[in-house]
Motif scaffolding. Structure first.
Motif, PDB file in Angstrom:
ATOM      1  N   TYR A  57       0.727  -1.154  -0.089  1.00 27.52           N
ATOM      2  CA  TYR A  57       0.208   0.105  -0.061  1.00 27.52           C
ATOM      3  C   TYR A  57       0.998   1.191   0.078  1.00 27.52           C
ATOM      4  CZ  TYR A  57       1.102   0.583   5.048  1.00 27.52           C
ATOM      5  OH  TYR A  57       1.644   1.072   6.052  1.00 27.52           O
ATOM      6  N   PHE A  58       0.217   2.335  -0.259  1.00 28.23           N
ATOM      7  CA  PHE A  58       0.981   3.499  -0.398  1.00 28.23           C
ATOM      8  C   PHE A  58       0.228   4.594   0.654  1.00 28.23           C
ATOM      9  CE2 PHE A  58       2.231   1.822  -4.581  1.00 28.23           C
ATOM     10  CZ  PHE A  58       3.675   2.007  -4.483  1.00 28.23           C
ATOM     11  N   GLN A  59       0.975   5.479   1.222  1.00 28.04           N
ATOM     12  CA  GLN A  59       0.392   6.509   1.917  1.00 28.04           C
ATOM     13  C   GLN A  59       0.551   7.815   1.477  1.00 28.04           C
ATOM     14  OE1 GLN A  59       2.163   6.779   5.983  1.00 28.04           O
ATOM     15  NE2 GLN A  59       1.084   8.660   6.384  1.00 28.04           N
ATOM     16  N   LEU A  60      -0.515   8.393   1.340  1.00 27.24           N
ATOM     17  CA  LEU A  60      -0.593   9.756   0.586  1.00 27.24           C
ATOM     18  C   LEU A  60      -0.524  10.967   1.677  1.00 27.24           C
ATOM     19  CD1 LEU A  60      -3.837   9.076  -1.605  1.00 27.24           C
ATOM     20  CD2 LEU A  60      -1.292   9.092  -2.301  1.00 27.24           C
ATOM     21  N   ALA A  61       0.521  11.452   1.683  1.00 27.08           N
ATOM     22  CA  ALA A  61       1.108  12.427   2.797  1.00 27.08           C
ATOM     23  C   ALA A  61       0.553  13.920   2.617  1.00 27.08           C
ATOM     24  CB  ALA A  61       2.439  12.447   2.924  1.00 27.08           C
ATOM     25  N   ALA A  62      -0.148  14.210   1.357  1.00 23.39           N
ATOM     26  CA  ALA A  62      -0.282  15.564   1.312  1.00 23.39           C
ATOM     27  C   ALA A  62      -1.592  16.110   2.009  1.00 23.39           C
ATOM     28  CB  ALA A  62      -0.505  15.858  -0.421  1.00 23.39           C
ATOM     29  N   TYR A  63      -2.356  14.958   2.260  1.00 21.84           N
ATOM     30  CA  TYR A  63      -3.493  15.080   3.122  1.00 21.84           C
ATOM     31  C   TYR A  63      -3.491  15.906   4.427  1.00 21.84           C
ATOM     32  CZ  TYR A  63      -6.413  12.906  -0.417  1.00 21.84           C
ATOM     33  OH  TYR A  63      -6.956  12.543  -1.936  1.00 21.84           O
ATOM     34  N   ILE A 100       5.659   6.245   0.766  1.00 19.63           N
ATOM     35  CA  ILE A 100       4.976   7.583   0.976  1.00 19.63           C
ATOM     36  C   ILE A 100       4.933   8.265  -0.161  1.00 19.63           C
ATOM     37  CG2 ILE A 100       5.232   9.613   2.482  1.00 19.63           C
ATOM     38  CD1 ILE A 100       6.319   8.173   4.668  1.00 19.63           C
ATOM     39  N   ILE A 101       3.779   8.794  -0.624  1.00 11.54           N
ATOM     40  CA  ILE A 101       3.626   9.751  -1.765  1.00 11.54           C
ATOM     41  C   ILE A 101       3.291  11.097  -1.402  1.00 11.54           C
ATOM     42  CG2 ILE A 101       2.587  10.122  -3.994  1.00 11.54           C
ATOM     43  CD1 ILE A 101       2.220   7.155  -4.301  1.00 11.54           C
ATOM     44  N   ASN A 102       3.821  12.151  -1.635  1.00  5.92           N
ATOM     45  CA  ASN A 102       3.470  13.530  -1.146  1.00  5.92           C
ATOM     46  C   ASN A 102       2.668  14.089  -1.936  1.00  5.92           C
ATOM     47  OD1 ASN A 102       5.297  13.579   1.181  1.00  5.92           O
ATOM     48  ND2 ASN A 102       7.202  13.633  -0.226  1.00  5.92           N
ATOM     49  N   LYS A 103       1.639  13.366  -2.251  1.00  5.35           N
ATOM     50  CA  LYS A 103       0.580  13.985  -3.084  1.00  5.35           C
ATOM     51  C   LYS A 103      -0.920  13.574  -2.451  1.00  5.35           C
ATOM     52  CE  LYS A 103       1.175  15.095  -7.434  1.00  5.35           C
ATOM     53  NZ  LYS A 103       1.452  14.652  -9.150  1.00  5.35           N
ATOM     54  N   VAL A 104      -1.884  14.019  -3.245  1.00  5.47           N
ATOM     55  CA  VAL A 104      -3.274  13.611  -2.842  1.00  5.47           C
ATOM     56  C   VAL A 104      -3.785  12.480  -3.687  1.00  5.47           C
ATOM     57  CG1 VAL A 104      -4.099  15.801  -1.637  1.00  5.47           C
ATOM     58  CG2 VAL A 104      -4.291  15.583  -4.135  1.00  5.47           C
ATOM     59  N   TYR A 105      -3.022  11.888  -4.873  1.00  7.45           N
ATOM     60  CA  TYR A 105      -3.170  11.157  -5.617  1.00  7.45           C
ATOM     61  C   TYR A 105      -1.974  10.398  -5.990  1.00  7.45           C
ATOM     62  CZ  TYR A 105      -2.366  14.310  -9.620  1.00  7.45           C
ATOM     63  OH  TYR A 105      -1.919  15.071 -10.505  1.00  7.45           O
ATOM     64  N   ASN A 134      11.737  20.621  -6.034  1.00  7.75           N
ATOM     65  CA  ASN A 134      11.465  20.633  -4.708  1.00  7.75           C
ATOM     66  C   ASN A 134      10.406  22.051  -4.478  1.00  7.75           C
ATOM     67  OD1 ASN A 134      10.946  20.607  -1.899  1.00  7.75           O
ATOM     68  ND2 ASN A 134      12.962  21.035  -1.642  1.00  7.75           N
ATOM     69  N   MET A 135       9.184  21.949  -4.446  1.00  9.82           N
ATOM     70  CA  MET A 135       8.339  23.091  -4.077  1.00  9.82           C
ATOM     71  C   MET A 135       7.989  22.775  -2.728  1.00  9.82           C
ATOM     72  SD  MET A 135       7.397  24.380  -7.153  1.00  9.82           S
ATOM     73  CE  MET A 135       7.519  23.989  -8.975  1.00  9.82           C
ATOM     74  N   MET A 154       0.957  24.199   1.223  1.00 11.44           N
ATOM     75  CA  MET A 154       0.700  22.995   0.698  1.00 11.44           C
ATOM     76  C   MET A 154      -0.764  23.067  -0.118  1.00 11.44           C
ATOM     77  SD  MET A 154       0.781  19.786   0.860  1.00 11.44           S
ATOM     78  CE  MET A 154       1.853  19.142   2.054  1.00 11.44           C
ATOM     79  N   MET A 155      -1.566  24.188   0.531  1.00 16.01           N
ATOM     80  CA  MET A 155      -2.866  24.224  -0.293  1.00 16.01           C
ATOM     81  C   MET A 155      -2.553  24.459  -1.723  1.00 16.01           C
ATOM     82  SD  MET A 155      -5.244  23.241   1.483  1.00 16.01           S
ATOM     83  CE  MET A 155      -6.874  23.958   0.389  1.00 16.01           C
ATOM     84  N   LEU A 156      -1.586  25.513  -1.870  1.00 16.14           N
ATOM     85  CA  LEU A 156      -1.302  25.877  -3.269  1.00 16.14           C
ATOM     86  C   LEU A 156      -0.695  24.618  -4.174  1.00 16.14           C
ATOM     87  CD1 LEU A 156      -1.122  28.088  -5.322  1.00 16.14           C
ATOM     88  CD2 LEU A 156       1.110  28.619  -4.419  1.00 16.14           C
ATOM     89  N   ARG A 157       0.037  23.889  -3.520  1.00 16.93           N
ATOM     90  CA  ARG A 157       0.742  22.602  -4.338  1.00 16.93           C
ATOM     91  C   ARG A 157      -0.108  21.727  -4.466  1.00 16.93           C
ATOM     92  NH1 ARG A 157       4.936  21.519   0.282  1.00 16.93           N
ATOM     93  NH2 ARG A 157       5.023  19.562  -0.644  1.00 16.93           N
ATOM     94  N   ILE A 158      -1.425  21.596  -3.754  1.00 20.06           N
ATOM     95  CA  ILE A 158      -2.407  20.651  -3.870  1.00 20.06           C
ATOM     96  C   ILE A 158      -3.303  21.175  -4.930  1.00 20.06           C
ATOM     97  CG2 ILE A 158      -4.517  19.469  -3.072  1.00 20.06           C
ATOM     98  CD1 ILE A 158      -3.282  19.575  -0.284  1.00 20.06           C
ATOM     99  N   PHE A 159      -3.731  22.334  -5.243  1.00 22.94           N
ATOM    100  CA  PHE A 159      -4.540  23.025  -6.114  1.00 22.94           C
ATOM    101  C   PHE A 159      -3.782  22.979  -7.437  1.00 22.94           C
ATOM    102  CE2 PHE A 159      -5.038  26.823  -8.742  1.00 22.94           C
ATOM    103  CZ  PHE A 159      -6.567  26.681  -9.015  1.00 22.94           C
ATOM    104  N   LEU A 160      -2.493  23.180  -7.585  1.00 22.92           N
ATOM    105  CA  LEU A 160      -1.603  23.319  -8.915  1.00 22.92           C
ATOM    106  C   LEU A 160      -1.495  21.615  -9.344  1.00 22.92           C
ATOM    107  CD1 LEU A 160       1.235  25.730  -7.917  1.00 22.92           C
ATOM    108  CD2 LEU A 160      -0.543  25.883  -9.644  1.00 22.92           C
ATOM    109  N   SER A 161      -1.419  20.575  -8.514  1.00 21.00           N
ATOM    110  CA  SER A 161      -1.500  19.318  -8.823  1.00 21.00           C
ATOM    111  C   SER A 161      -2.629  18.882  -9.548  1.00 21.00           C
ATOM    112  CB  SER A 161      -0.818  18.358  -7.768  1.00 21.00           C
ATOM    113  OG  SER A 161      -2.022  18.357  -6.818  1.00 21.00           O
ATOM    114  N   LEU A 162      -3.784  19.330  -8.647  1.00 16.37           N
ATOM    115  CA  LEU A 162      -5.038  18.827  -9.369  1.00 16.37           C
ATOM    116  C   LEU A 162      -5.532  19.737 -10.509  1.00 16.37           C
ATOM    117  CD1 LEU A 162      -6.852  18.251  -5.858  1.00 16.37           C
ATOM    118  CD2 LEU A 162      -6.165  16.678  -7.667  1.00 16.37           C
ATOM    119  N   TYR A 163      -5.110  20.761 -10.984  1.00 21.48           N
ATOM    120  CA  TYR A 163      -5.388  21.876 -11.587  1.00 21.48           C
ATOM    121  C   TYR A 163      -5.927  21.122 -13.190  1.00 21.48           C
ATOM    122  CZ  TYR A 163      -6.217  25.930 -14.442  1.00 21.48           C
ATOM    123  OH  TYR A 163      -6.593  27.005 -15.199  1.00 21.48           O
TER     124      TYR A 163
END
Length: 309
Positions: free
Chosen positions: A9-15, A170-175, A261-262, A267-276
């Motif tokens: 399994y993978f853990q999504l660390a951006a949440y 560990i994946i530093n994203k929401v997906y 490295n961002m 964190m909220m901006l990084r999540i928004f940009l990754s999901l855009y």
């Protein structure tokens, strides 16, 4: 010798822990997904049910709208589950399935937009020969190319990524995304890196050259052509160009965030940009094409007025 374990399994660390706000985020994401589904399905039905829209441009649009449904379905149900969950983990098999879906979506989107730019080039630069140059058989071949080339390219990538021996989970994203998993690898990634470079220069770079070539030719015709030609180019190319720039903008930030490295960004901006590119594009396209293409706009108006009567 490097130690590694078989990752199950993978853990999504951006949440983040948002407390009761998670229900608000759930409603926002759910509403976005419902709007995307309704808007894209509506336009697909409009194109399929009206014979006047059975033209190459609208067939490619139908393929684009189907891809928006496919891509958003590969992301949104997963996001909704994770938003409400207290433990943000995902099984390895489902993670790779999501990567497969998201990457095919991105490839189909870019290929579809490139083919649409070629179609607009023929329609504007060779209007008299358009029907002979863009036949129904050619439309079928180009549509098959859009989907099959993406399926083949991503299948090869997945066949190289899945067997990798990983030293973390560990994946530093929401997906899930492929580059994050490759970075976790403690086995040799030379082959997959070489494949990525080859794919980038043979497919992606070729499509970029095609898009630039077609728009240079279209601009030349617009500047030297009649007022009617310019109006046709503006009316049909504006939504396509806006869609292309929107997708390129989102993809650029996603690539930049994966490669560099961002951590200095919020964190909220990084999540928004990754999901855009996965959330805004499926919503942006039906709105842009529905409002700007005259034939679709007229049919949509007639349908809504008919319902009111």
């Amino acid at each position: 010798m490097i130690n590694y374990t078989q990752v199950s399994y993978f853990q999504l660390a951006a949440y983040m822990d948002t407390g009761l706000f998670k229900y608000l985020f759930f409603l926002i994401v759910m509403s976005l997904y419902m709007i995307i589904v309704v808007a894209n399905v509506f336009l697909i039905v409009v194109i399929c049910m009206n014979r006047s829209l059975h033209e190459p441009m609208y067939i490619f649009l139908c393929s684009l709208f189907m891809n928006e449904l496919y891509g958003s379905t590969g992301l949104f149900p997963f996001l909704l589950i994770q938003i409400l969950s207290d433990v943000h983990t995902v099984s390895a098999s489902f993670c790779f399935l999501q990567i497969f879906c998201v990457y095919i979506y991105a490839n189909v989107e870019f290929c579809n937009l490139a083919v649409m730019s070629y179609d607009r080039y023929l329609a504007i630069c060779y209007p008299l020969q358009y029907n002979t140059l863009m036949t129904s058989n050619k439309v079928m071949i180009l549509t098959a190319f859009i989907w099959l080339s993406s399926l083949l390219g991503i299948s090869v990538m997945m066949s190289l990524s899945v067997p990798l021996q990983l030293c973390g989970n560990i994946i530093n994203k929401v997906y899930c995304d492929n580059y994050s998993i490759v970075k976790l690898s403690c086995s040799d990634t030379t082959v997959i890196n070489i494949y990525g470079i080859i794919y980038m220069f043979t497919i992606i770079f070729s499509l970029i050259v095609l898009i630039l070539y077609t728009y240079i030719k279209i601009l030349k015709v617009c500047f030297s052509g009649s007022k009617q030609t310019r109006q046709k180019a503006v009316s049909t190319c504006t939504p396509h160009l806006a869609s292309l720039l929107n997708f390129s903008f989102g993809s650029f930030f996603e690539i930049m965030q994966s490669r560099f490295n961002m951590s200095n960004l919020p964190m909220m901006l990084r999540i928004f940009l990754s999901l855009y590119f996965l959330t805004c594009q499926p919503l942006f396209n039906p709105v842009m094409y529905g409002l700007n293409l005259t034939k679709i706009r007229i049919i949509c108006k007639s349908l809504t007025l008919g319902k009111r009567k």
